[in-house]
Design a protein around this motif. Structure first.
Motif: not given
Length: 385
Positions: A38-41, A48-50, A231-233, A281-282
């Motif tokens: 979550e921090g890196k995201l 980029q996230r999408r 959520g998104e994560t 891994q993420a």
């Protein structure tokens, strides 16, 4: 045929128990790994996230089908996912209805995670997997729980040498058992979400309510719980990909949990460990995305030819060490369709401009992205030695 390893014993499912201290320790590790993601995201831009979410979703769809022995066309899956998320993508092959159906239910689980899980929703998910009403050459009951009178057995092995791992409850009990599960799922808010995902998946797979599609629907239930939690994560947590990599262990752990009474500590710990591995891994994937972003920001002033940009993207998308053997003149020719002289000149320019590092000499010359932390110079030197 071997005797069934375990036959349904009608347990009191809400009384499932586990060692809180043992499970809690593993949950804490998983939550720490999730926090890193979550921090890196948060450091990435929306696009980029999408893009990362689109690739993770595509790989998850392919993996959950592969667990059941079905091979999906990754390019077709990527094309459909790109359209759904609005990500720029090259046109891919046409998408068969059953692939779109799988993506539909995965999307439904994440986008409508807060909605209650109902019989009707589960029926719709299963029906989406079999739009023709057939599983292979066999006609099956879709959009409804199974009704056949013979025992539902989970088997493996070739015909005549099958091994029965588990015999599910009779069809006459399925509706009542699923009512109990859904009542627990929708109204019992106790416990950590990662634990709830483990218990929900185990419960669903043990009841095995459908004639086919139980594995894929059961893993979509995991997606739903994780989406409610993070959520998104959750899009980036490739749980099915991890389960595919450990498919034999996955089946063994499910079988043990189904045959071991109401103490499901071992299953919950194993499952949460897979979630932690997926988060780790993420985090690595996000690191690679951030490194690629820095790379292009650093070299944004370079006037690259289309073929140079194409080759750089191939190397960057492969990740650290992912493009086996590095980029050679011959590979560059093959990727771009250019002449050997042009390939050699392009690669030399990219090295002179600081975009690539060269290792080896003569025919052993290889090129790697110049990205700190990828350690490709040492790797290249080792390969050329």
């Amino acid at each position: 045929m071997d005797a069934p390893h375990f036959i349904w014993q009608d347990p009191d499912w809400p009384a499932m128990r586990y060692d809180g201290a043992v499970v809690g320790a593993e949950v804490a590790l998983a939550r720490r790994a999730q926090g890193v993601v979550e921090g890196k995201l948060s450091a990435l831009g929306f696009d980029q996230r999408r893009t990362l979410a689109a690739e993770a979703w595509s790989q998850e769809a392919v993996a959950t089908a592969a667990i059941e022995g079905e091979r999906l066309d990754l390019l077709a899956v990527r094309s459909s996912v790109a359209r759904r998320l609005g990500v720029a993508s090259q046109p891919g092959p046409s998408v068969p209805r059953h692939i779109d159906g799988l993506l539909d239910i995965m999307d439904d689980a994440v986008n409508l995670a807060a909605a209650p899980l109902s019989h009707e929703r589960l029926h719709a998910w299963q029906a989406a997997l079999f739009p023709t009403g057939y599983s292979g050459m066999s006609k099956i009951r879709v959009g409804a729980y199974r009704e056949h009178t013979e025992p539902m057995q989970i088997v493996s092995g070739r015909i005549g040498h099958e091994k029965v791992h588990y015999e599910a409850p009779p069809s006459s009990m399925v509706a009542a058992e699923m009512e109990s599960m859904l009542d627990w799922f929708n109204h019992d808010g106790n416990g950590d979400s990662l634990v709830r995902a483990a218990l929900a998946h185990l419960w669903f797979e043990t009841v095995h309510p459908f004639e086919d599609g139980n594995g894929r629907v059961g893993r979509v239930i995991i997606d739903l719980v994780l989406a409610r939690d993070s959520g998104e994560t959750s899009r980036l947590m490739r749980i099915s990909q991890g389960l595919l990599a450990k498919r034999e262990d996955y089946y063994i752990e499910l079988e043990r949990a189904q045959s071991g009474g109401l103490d499901v500590t071992a299953w919950v710990v194993w499952f949460v460990t897979q979630v932690r591995a997926a988060c780790e891994q993420a985090a690595l994937i996000i690191d690679e995305a951030m490194a690629k972003g820095r790379f292009w920001r650093t070299h944004g002033d370079k006037e690259l030819s289309p073929r140079q940009r194409k080759v750089l993207n191939v190397l960057l998308d492969a990740g650290p060490g992912g493009f086996e053997g590095g980029m050679s003149t011959k590979k560059y020719e093959s990727l771009t369709g250019t002449s050997r002289a042009s390939a050699s000149r392009d690669l030399s320019e990219l090295e002179d401009w600081g975009l690539l590092l060269r290792a080896g000499n003569g025919r052993s010359t290889r090129y790697y992205p110049n990205i700190p932390g990828w350690d490709l110079r040492a790797e290249a030197a080792g390969r050329s030695a």
